[in-house]
Design an enzyme around this catalytic site. Structure first.
Site: not given
Ligand code: CMP
Length: 139
Positions: A9, A57, A85, A91, A102, A112, A126
């Site tokens: 990212k 978000f 994972r 996350t 992470r 992240n 995807e």
């Molecule tokens: P990703 O695995 O790319 O999938 C969805 C993304 O949404 C996640 O990683 C985070 O970067 C983002 N995300 C998830 N929860 C939140 C949150 N509460 N606020 C902002 N971003 C979020």
């Protein structure tokens, strides 16, 4: 064999962390089948994150993921989804286990460092968004 889409990212790209993150996955025995650097446009970002379209978000996430070029990869291994994972960690970097990508490199829940597919079904969808069949190599 399972496959997963991995995205490096913008926050990780800006700090030059693509190589080390991809290296960590390869060190775990994951096979790199495809890789490209691209600047996601709004349409691709909205399709990729469609599952989150009703989340508060969502707009911020689309703006963030389109803010700089990223690296997209396809990795393959037995149990690739869970293995990746585990390497990435939770996350939210604040909750990620010590030694995970992470925990080491994530800045906050949005920035992240990486995205990884969360199921075989989502991985299939995807991967098709980012790669054509002839861009995926089994070498
Ligand atoms: P990703 O695995 O790319 O999938 C969805 C993304 O949404 C996640 O990683 C985070 O970067 C983002 N995300 C998830 N929860 C939140 C949150 N509460 N606020 C902002 N971003 C979020």
């Amino acid at each position: 064999m399972e496959r997963s889409l991995v995205l490096i990212k913008p926050d990780a790209m800006e700090r030059g962390l693509g190589g080390i993150i991809i290296g960590r996955l390869q060190q775990q025995g994951l096979k790199l089948l495809a890789m490209k650097m691209l600047h996601m446009d709004k349409g691709l970002a909205e399709r990729h994150y469609a599952i989150h379209k009703d989340k508060p978000f969502f707009n911020s996430l689309v703006e963030y993921i389109t803010s700089t070029p990223i690296i997209a990869c396809v990795f393959e291994a037995e149990g690739a989804i869970d293995l990746i994972r585990q390497v990435m960690g939770a996350t939210d970097p604040a909750r990620a286990e010590t030694g995970t990508v992470r925990a080491d490199f994530g800045l906050d829940i949005q920035r992240n460092a990486t995205h990884a597919s969360d199921s075989v079904e989502n991985a299939h969808k995807e991967i098709e968004l980012f790669f054509t069949a002839d861009e995926i190599f089994d070498c």
